[in-house]
Design a protein around this motif. Structure first.
Motif, PDB file in Angstrom:
ATOM      1  N   VAL A  45     -53.398   7.402  -2.375  1.00  0.00           N
ATOM      2  CA  VAL A  45     -52.148   8.120  -2.080  1.00  0.00           C
ATOM      3  C   VAL A  45     -51.318   8.376  -3.333  1.00  0.00           C
ATOM      4  CG1 VAL A  45     -52.019   7.350   0.319  1.00  0.00           C
ATOM      5  CG2 VAL A  45     -50.921   5.977  -1.481  1.00  0.00           C
ATOM      6  N   GLY A  46     -51.739   7.809  -4.483  1.00  0.00           N
ATOM      7  CA  GLY A  46     -50.986   8.025  -5.710  1.00  0.00           C
ATOM      8  C   GLY A  46     -51.629   7.353  -6.904  1.00  0.00           C
ATOM      9  N   ILE A  47     -51.026   7.597  -8.064  1.00  0.00           N
ATOM     10  CA  ILE A  47     -51.498   7.026  -9.325  1.00  0.00           C
ATOM     11  C   ILE A  47     -50.289   6.759 -10.211  1.00  0.00           C
ATOM     12  CG2 ILE A  47     -51.851   9.292 -10.396  1.00  0.00           C
ATOM     13  CD1 ILE A  47     -54.358   8.064 -11.797  1.00  0.00           C
ATOM     14  N   ILE A  48     -50.389   5.715 -11.028  1.00  0.00           N
ATOM     15  CA  ILE A  48     -49.329   5.371 -11.982  1.00  0.00           C
ATOM     16  C   ILE A  48     -49.980   5.109 -13.334  1.00  0.00           C
ATOM     17  CG2 ILE A  48     -47.521   3.720 -12.610  1.00  0.00           C
ATOM     18  CD1 ILE A  48     -47.232   3.100  -9.613  1.00  0.00           C
ATOM     19  N   THR A  49     -49.386   5.684 -14.396  1.00  0.00           N
ATOM     20  CA  THR A  49     -49.817   5.413 -15.768  1.00  0.00           C
ATOM     21  C   THR A  49     -48.615   4.872 -16.545  1.00  0.00           C
ATOM     22  OG1 THR A  49     -49.236   7.607 -16.570  1.00  0.00           O
ATOM     23  CG2 THR A  49     -51.470   7.328 -15.678  1.00  0.00           C
ATOM     24  N   GLU A  50     -48.861   4.430 -17.767  1.00  0.00           N
ATOM     25  CA  GLU A  50     -47.753   3.960 -18.617  1.00  0.00           C
ATOM     26  C   GLU A  50     -46.715   5.058 -18.816  1.00  0.00           C
ATOM     27  OE1 GLU A  50     -49.619   2.549 -22.206  1.00  0.00           O
ATOM     28  OE2 GLU A  50     -49.780   0.512 -21.396  1.00  0.00           O
ATOM     29  N   ALA A  51     -47.166   6.302 -18.882  1.00  0.00           N
ATOM     30  CA  ALA A  51     -46.236   7.419 -19.069  1.00  0.00           C
ATOM     31  C   ALA A  51     -45.266   7.528 -17.898  1.00  0.00           C
ATOM     32  CB  ALA A  51     -47.012   8.715 -19.237  1.00  0.00           C
ATOM     33  N   GLU A  78     -51.522  -3.304 -18.797  1.00  0.00           N
ATOM     34  CA  GLU A  78     -51.845  -3.917 -20.091  1.00  0.00           C
ATOM     35  C   GLU A  78     -53.354  -3.902 -20.336  1.00  0.00           C
ATOM     36  OE1 GLU A  78     -50.133  -7.805 -20.474  1.00  0.00           O
ATOM     37  OE2 GLU A  78     -48.102  -7.066 -20.093  1.00  0.00           O
ATOM     38  N   HIS A  79     -54.140  -3.771 -19.259  1.00  0.00           N
ATOM     39  CA  HIS A  79     -55.601  -3.845 -19.365  1.00  0.00           C
ATOM     40  C   HIS A  79     -56.317  -2.572 -18.926  1.00  0.00           C
ATOM     41  CE1 HIS A  79     -54.988  -8.109 -20.052  1.00  0.00           C
ATOM     42  NE2 HIS A  79     -54.241  -8.138 -18.973  1.00  0.00           N
ATOM     43  N   TYR A  80     -55.613  -1.708 -18.184  1.00  0.00           N
ATOM     44  CA  TYR A  80     -56.228  -0.488 -17.665  1.00  0.00           C
ATOM     45  C   TYR A  80     -55.361   0.713 -18.008  1.00  0.00           C
ATOM     46  CZ  TYR A  80     -58.924  -3.831 -14.936  1.00  0.00           C
ATOM     47  OH  TYR A  80     -59.730  -4.856 -14.564  1.00  0.00           O
ATOM     48  N   LYS A  81     -55.959   1.899 -17.982  1.00  0.00           N
ATOM     49  CA  LYS A  81     -55.236   3.124 -18.351  1.00  0.00           C
ATOM     50  C   LYS A  81     -54.383   3.666 -17.209  1.00  0.00           C
ATOM     51  CE  LYS A  81     -58.810   4.352 -21.624  1.00  0.00           C
ATOM     52  NZ  LYS A  81     -59.870   5.270 -21.991  1.00  0.00           N
ATOM     53  N   PHE A  84     -60.107   2.543 -11.730  1.00  0.00           N
ATOM     54  CA  PHE A  84     -58.833   1.910 -12.046  1.00  0.00           C
ATOM     55  C   PHE A  84     -58.519   0.918 -10.927  1.00  0.00           C
ATOM     56  CE2 PHE A  84     -58.134   6.381 -13.734  1.00  0.00           C
ATOM     57  CZ  PHE A  84     -58.409   6.054 -15.047  1.00  0.00           C
ATOM     58  N   PRO A  85     -57.770  -0.138 -11.224  1.00  0.00           N
ATOM     59  CA  PRO A  85     -57.428  -1.084 -10.163  1.00  0.00           C
ATOM     60  C   PRO A  85     -56.550  -0.421  -9.102  1.00  0.00           C
ATOM     61  CG  PRO A  85     -56.212  -1.575 -12.170  1.00  0.00           C
ATOM     62  CD  PRO A  85     -57.173  -0.487 -12.505  1.00  0.00           C
ATOM     63  N   THR A  86     -56.606  -0.954  -7.902  1.00  0.00           N
ATOM     64  CA  THR A  86     -55.809  -0.403  -6.807  1.00  0.00           C
ATOM     65  C   THR A  86     -54.783  -1.422  -6.336  1.00  0.00           C
ATOM     66  OG1 THR A  86     -57.376  -1.149  -5.120  1.00  0.00           O
ATOM     67  CG2 THR A  86     -57.698   1.061  -6.005  1.00  0.00           C
ATOM     68  N   VAL A  87     -53.623  -0.908  -5.935  1.00  0.00           N
ATOM     69  CA  VAL A  87     -52.555  -1.727  -5.362  1.00  0.00           C
ATOM     70  C   VAL A  87     -51.959  -0.963  -4.185  1.00  0.00           C
ATOM     71  CG1 VAL A  87     -51.986  -2.884  -7.545  1.00  0.00           C
ATOM     72  CG2 VAL A  87     -50.755  -0.804  -6.897  1.00  0.00           C
ATOM     73  N   ASP A 102     -43.556  -5.344 -12.008  1.00  0.00           N
ATOM     74  CA  ASP A 102     -44.181  -6.408 -12.806  1.00  0.00           C
ATOM     75  C   ASP A 102     -45.694  -6.450 -12.586  1.00  0.00           C
ATOM     76  OD1 ASP A 102     -41.780  -7.171 -13.913  1.00  0.00           O
ATOM     77  OD2 ASP A 102     -41.482  -8.880 -12.575  1.00  0.00           O
ATOM     78  N   GLU A 103     -46.122  -6.355 -11.333  1.00  0.00           N
ATOM     79  CA  GLU A 103     -47.555  -6.380 -11.034  1.00  0.00           C
ATOM     80  C   GLU A 103     -48.261  -5.184 -11.676  1.00  0.00           C
ATOM     81  OE1 GLU A 103     -47.420  -8.488  -6.626  1.00  0.00           O
ATOM     82  OE2 GLU A 103     -46.973  -6.340  -6.804  1.00  0.00           O
ATOM     83  N   ILE A 104     -47.636  -4.021 -11.569  1.00  0.00           N
ATOM     84  CA  ILE A 104     -48.229  -2.800 -12.125  1.00  0.00           C
ATOM     85  C   ILE A 104     -48.270  -2.876 -13.645  1.00  0.00           C
ATOM     86  CG2 ILE A 104     -47.920  -0.301 -12.363  1.00  0.00           C
ATOM     87  CD1 ILE A 104     -46.587  -0.534  -9.479  1.00  0.00           C
ATOM     88  N   SER A 105     -47.187  -3.337 -14.254  1.00  0.00           N
ATOM     89  CA  SER A 105     -47.141  -3.457 -15.721  1.00  0.00           C
ATOM     90  C   SER A 105     -48.225  -4.393 -16.228  1.00  0.00           C
ATOM     91  CB  SER A 105     -45.764  -3.952 -16.161  1.00  0.00           C
ATOM     92  OG  SER A 105     -44.783  -2.986 -15.867  1.00  0.00           O
ATOM     93  N   ASN A 106     -48.449  -5.495 -15.525  1.00  0.00           N
ATOM     94  CA  ASN A 106     -49.513  -6.429 -15.921  1.00  0.00           C
ATOM     95  C   ASN A 106     -50.875  -5.747 -15.884  1.00  0.00           C
ATOM     96  OD1 ASN A 106     -47.767  -8.567 -16.363  1.00  0.00           O
ATOM     97  ND2 ASN A 106     -48.016  -9.397 -14.305  1.00  0.00           N
ATOM     98  N   LEU A 107     -51.132  -4.937 -14.871  1.00  0.00           N
ATOM     99  CA  LEU A 107     -52.407  -4.223 -14.781  1.00  0.00           C
ATOM    100  C   LEU A 107     -52.537  -3.180 -15.887  1.00  0.00           C
ATOM    101  CD1 LEU A 107     -52.680  -3.805 -10.920  1.00  0.00           C
ATOM    102  CD2 LEU A 107     -54.165  -5.189 -12.389  1.00  0.00           C
TER     103      LEU A 107
END
Length: 179
Positions: free
Chosen positions: A166-172, A152-155, A135-138, A145-150
């Motif tokens: 240090v963490g993970i974010i999903t659409e949920a 759109e293409h990754y889970k 998954f992409p890293t930030v 906005d940056e996370i939402s854009n990612l």
């Protein structure tokens, strides 16, 4: 106290995604005055500068960042874990995908769709033989906005600090935050 330069004000405003008009409205000054200050054409009074800086600070505090959204407990598997262990962990945690992490560094991902077409012999093989790209890293400072854009293409999006996960974010996670 160090006063911001016109370039500092312009940079901070643009990083926050504010127009000159939006900043002017929030600071209760005119847009042409913001333009003249940013252009270095006029030195504002200290009280005016204070209103502009306060407006920028307010806008900055309204920005949702990765550290506000992330789950610090990252359910993951290692590249050398068996596929069946990954499948079991997905089932136990009710996740459709997992990060593959080695020594704190994201190296791939594995999802139910990666496992669907595997035969029973593959269940004992290591995850690394069937994983997909990571998954992409930030950073923790990444904006919504940056996370939402990612997303759109990754889970999922991985949050790293000094290369370590240090963490993970999903659409949920985003949906839960705003529901």
């Amino acid at each position: 106290m160090e006063l911001p330069t016109p370039a500092d004000l312009r940079q901070r405003r643009t990083e926050l995604g504010l127009t000159q008009s939006e900043l002017a409205d929030t600071a209760d000054v005119s847009q042409p005055l913001i333009a003249r200050i940013e252009g270095g054409d006029v030195d504002p009074r200290l009280s005016t500068l204070r209103r502009i800086v306060n407006a920028l600070e307010k806008a900055e505090s309204d920005v949702v960042r990765a550290e506000d959204l992330m789950n610090e407990a990252v359910v993951n598997v290692a590249p050398d874990d068996a596929v069946k262990a990954a499948a079991r962990k997905m089932e136990d945690e009710a996740y459709s995908q997992l990060a593959v992490i080695q020594d704190g560094i994201p190296v791939g991902s594995i999802s139910q769709s990666d496992l669907v077409h595997l035969d029973s012999e593959a269940r004992d093989e290591p995850v690394e033989e069937h994983m997909s790209e990571s998954f992409p890293t930030v950073s923790k400072d990444a904006t919504l906005d940056e996370i939402s854009n990612l997303l759109e293409h990754y889970k999922a999006v991985m949050i790293t600090e000094a290369g370590e996960t240090v963490g993970i974010i999903t659409e949920a996670d985003i949906a839960a935050r705003f529901s």
